[in-house]
Scaffold this motif. Structure first.
Motif, PDB file in Angstrom:
ATOM      1  N   SER A  63       0.843  -1.187   0.000  1.00 19.29           N
ATOM      2  CA  SER A  63       0.000   0.000   0.000  1.00 19.29           C
ATOM      3  C   SER A  63       0.885   1.246   0.000  1.00 19.29           C
ATOM      4  N   GLN A  64       0.245   2.401   0.071  1.00 18.09           N
ATOM      5  CA  GLN A  64       0.902   3.711  -0.014  1.00 18.09           C
ATOM      6  C   GLN A  64       1.336   3.974  -1.461  1.00 18.09           C
ATOM      7  N   SER A  65       0.723   4.993  -2.062  1.00 18.86           N
ATOM      8  CA  SER A  65       0.931   5.247  -3.490  1.00 18.86           C
ATOM      9  C   SER A  65       2.395   5.453  -3.859  1.00 18.86           C
ATOM     10  N   MET A  66       3.151   6.189  -3.037  1.00 17.29           N
ATOM     11  CA  MET A  66       4.537   6.452  -3.412  1.00 17.29           C
ATOM     12  C   MET A  66       5.425   5.231  -3.205  1.00 17.29           C
ATOM     13  N   ALA A  67       5.065   4.359  -2.275  1.00 21.80           N
ATOM     14  CA  ALA A  67       5.802   3.100  -2.119  1.00 21.80           C
ATOM     15  C   ALA A  67       5.576   2.214  -3.343  1.00 21.80           C
ATOM     16  N   ILE A  68       4.336   2.174  -3.816  1.00 22.60           N
ATOM     17  CA  ILE A  68       4.017   1.403  -5.024  1.00 22.60           C
ATOM     18  C   ILE A  68       4.747   1.997  -6.223  1.00 22.60           C
ATOM     19  N   SER A  69       4.706   3.308  -6.333  1.00 24.29           N
ATOM     20  CA  SER A  69       5.375   4.002  -7.429  1.00 24.29           C
ATOM     21  C   SER A  69       6.868   3.683  -7.448  1.00 24.29           C
ATOM     22  N   HIS A  70       7.494   3.757  -6.300  1.00 21.01           N
ATOM     23  CA  HIS A  70       8.931   3.508  -6.216  1.00 21.01           C
ATOM     24  C   HIS A  70       9.257   2.052  -6.560  1.00 21.01           C
ATOM     25  N   TYR A  71       8.438   1.145  -6.077  1.00 27.05           N
ATOM     26  CA  TYR A  71       8.641  -0.279  -6.371  1.00 27.05           C
ATOM     27  C   TYR A  71       8.568  -0.534  -7.874  1.00 27.05           C
ATOM     28  N   LEU A  72       7.524   0.001  -8.513  1.00 24.70           N
ATOM     29  CA  LEU A  72       7.358  -0.226  -9.944  1.00 24.70           C
ATOM     30  C   LEU A  72       8.459   0.456 -10.746  1.00 24.70           C
ATOM     31  N   SER A  73       8.882   1.616 -10.304  1.00 25.55           N
ATOM     32  CA  SER A  73       9.946   2.310 -11.029  1.00 25.55           C
ATOM     33  C   SER A  73      11.242   1.491 -11.009  1.00 25.55           C
ATOM     34  N   LYS A  75      11.317  -1.863 -10.681  1.00 23.53           N
ATOM     35  CA  LYS A  75      11.070  -3.069 -11.479  1.00 23.53           C
ATOM     36  C   LYS A  75      11.133  -2.773 -12.978  1.00 23.53           C
ATOM     37  N   PHE A  76      10.666  -1.580 -13.370  1.00 24.91           N
ATOM     38  CA  PHE A  76      10.550  -1.264 -14.792  1.00 24.91           C
ATOM     39  C   PHE A  76      11.713  -0.413 -15.314  1.00 24.91           C
ATOM     40  N   GLY A  77      12.755  -0.221 -14.501  1.00 25.69           N
ATOM     41  CA  GLY A  77      13.915   0.552 -14.945  1.00 25.69           C
ATOM     42  C   GLY A  77      13.641   2.025 -15.119  1.00 25.69           C
ATOM     43  N   LEU A  78      12.812   2.587 -14.243  1.00 26.06           N
ATOM     44  CA  LEU A  78      12.424   3.990 -14.342  1.00 26.06           C
ATOM     45  C   LEU A  78      12.996   4.833 -13.205  1.00 26.06           C
ATOM     46  N   ASP A  79      14.060   4.360 -12.591  1.00 24.60           N
ATOM     47  CA  ASP A  79      14.620   5.066 -11.442  1.00 24.60           C
ATOM     48  C   ASP A  79      16.008   5.643 -11.721  1.00 24.60           C
ATOM     49  N   GLY A  80      16.344   5.813 -13.003  1.00 22.51           N
ATOM     50  CA  GLY A  80      17.633   6.395 -13.361  1.00 22.51           C
ATOM     51  C   GLY A  80      18.662   5.332 -13.685  1.00 22.51           C
ATOM     52  N   LYS A  81      19.693   5.732 -14.431  1.00 20.99           N
ATOM     53  CA  LYS A  81      20.687   4.757 -14.901  1.00 20.99           C
ATOM     54  C   LYS A  81      21.742   4.435 -13.851  1.00 20.99           C
ATOM     55  N   ASP A  82      21.867   5.291 -12.823  1.00 10.51           N
ATOM     56  CA  ASP A  82      22.867   5.048 -11.788  1.00 10.51           C
ATOM     57  C   ASP A  82      22.393   5.665 -10.473  1.00 10.51           C
ATOM     58  N   SER A 147      18.298  10.653 -19.728  1.00 12.22           N
ATOM     59  CA  SER A 147      17.964  10.671 -21.155  1.00 12.22           C
ATOM     60  C   SER A 147      16.658   9.966 -21.497  1.00 12.22           C
ATOM     61  N   LYS A 148      16.015   9.372 -20.496  1.00 12.55           N
ATOM     62  CA  LYS A 148      14.757   8.681 -20.760  1.00 12.55           C
ATOM     63  C   LYS A 148      13.799   8.901 -19.583  1.00 12.55           C
ATOM     64  N   PRO A 149      12.521   8.534 -19.726  1.00  9.56           N
ATOM     65  CA  PRO A 149      11.562   8.779 -18.641  1.00  9.56           C
ATOM     66  C   PRO A 149      11.975   8.092 -17.343  1.00  9.56           C
ATOM     67  N   THR A 150      11.772   8.805 -16.245  1.00 16.44           N
ATOM     68  CA  THR A 150      11.964   8.236 -14.918  1.00 16.44           C
ATOM     69  C   THR A 150      10.692   8.472 -14.108  1.00 16.44           C
ATOM     70  N   GLU A 151      10.671   7.930 -12.921  1.00 14.67           N
ATOM     71  CA  GLU A 151       9.475   7.967 -12.069  1.00 14.67           C
ATOM     72  C   GLU A 151       8.876   9.360 -11.957  1.00 14.67           C
ATOM     73  N   ILE A 152       9.693  10.380 -11.784  1.00 13.00           N
ATOM     74  CA  ILE A 152       9.176  11.731 -11.581  1.00 13.00           C
ATOM     75  C   ILE A 152       8.383  12.217 -12.790  1.00 13.00           C
ATOM     76  N   ASP A 153       8.790  11.825 -14.004  1.00 10.71           N
ATOM     77  CA  ASP A 153       8.087  12.286 -15.203  1.00 10.71           C
ATOM     78  C   ASP A 153       6.636  11.823 -15.220  1.00 10.71           C
ATOM     79  N   PHE A 154       6.383  10.629 -14.724  1.00 12.31           N
ATOM     80  CA  PHE A 154       5.021  10.088 -14.707  1.00 12.31           C
ATOM     81  C   PHE A 154       4.145  10.886 -13.741  1.00 12.31           C
ATOM     82  N   HIS A 155       4.724  11.303 -12.615  1.00 10.21           N
ATOM     83  CA  HIS A 155       3.966  12.095 -11.647  1.00 10.21           C
ATOM     84  C   HIS A 155       3.756  13.528 -12.133  1.00 10.21           C
TER      85      HIS A 155
END
Length: 204
Positions: A63-73, A75-82, A147-155
């Motif tokens: 639960s918790q929207s930002m915890a879910i968001s962070h988890y998915l980011s 899993k899906f490679g949306l949290d930055g390259k390094d 250079s590509k979408p990350t979690e913040i862009d979706f929000h």
């Protein structure tokens, strides 16, 4: 591939950035939308008595929207390259959270509320958007970090999209060509475009 089930009310709200992530990543999931009359029965069965909830393989629940968001980011490679990009993404998300807190308006009187919102647009939204526009310009990719979408862009896309639809803070949004370019670029990303065309029509 894990089996995902995302439960939320039948509106965009806190779950929409995660739905956008699923769409962009091309990952199948169950978009479980709960109507008002179902919530009373379901609420005691959720981890914290609130939505959204992400269920994985019919067992684990988060639960918790930002915890879910962070988890998915992650899993899906949306949290930055390094690690540095990941930290900059978190910085931007925390900053956005601070701004959203300032924008909460409880005033019910229409005239007073309008005056408060106008002041917030000038004092809080405009400076925030000016900083975002400068960051977008400096980064040069059309996205806030890397250079590509990350979690913040979706929000950011969801928040700005909501402001446009509800006609809030549009004057401030329209001042920055970098933000308008970001919105156009994001809405035409593979997966995002098709989701925007087919997602259920809701009030918010």
């Amino acid at each position: 591939m894990p089996q995902y089930k995302l439960s939320y009310f039948n509106l965009m709200g806190r779950a929409e950035p995660m739905r956008l992530m699923f769409a962009y990543a091309g990952v199948a999931y169950e978009d479980h939308r709960i109507e008002g009359q179902q919530w009373a029965e379901l609420k005691p069965k959720t981890p914290n008595g609130q939505l959204p909830v992400l269920q994985i393989d019919g067992k684990e629940e988060l639960s918790q929207s930002m915890a879910i968001s962070h988890y998915l980011s992650k899993k899906f490679g949306l949290d930055g390259k390094d690690d540095w990009e990941s930290a900059k993404v978190r910085e931007a998300i925390e900053t956005m959270s601070d701004v959203k807190q300032k924008l909460r308006v409880t005033e019910q009187d229409p005239e007073k509320k309008a005056a408060i919102v106008k002041a917030l647009e000038h004092d809080t939204v405009e400076p925030y958007l000016a900083r975002l526009a400068a960051t977008l310009k400096k980064n040069g990719s059309g996205f806030l970090v890397g250079s590509k979408p990350t979690e913040i862009d979706f929000h950011l896309f969801h928040a700005f999209n909501y402001w446009q639809q509800s006609k809030q803070y549009t004057e401030a949004l329209n001042k920055h060509s970098e933000i308008q370019t970001f919105l156009k670029k994001f809405e035409n990303l593979p997966g995002i475009k098709s989701w925007l065309e087919k997602r259920p029509k809701t009030s918010m």
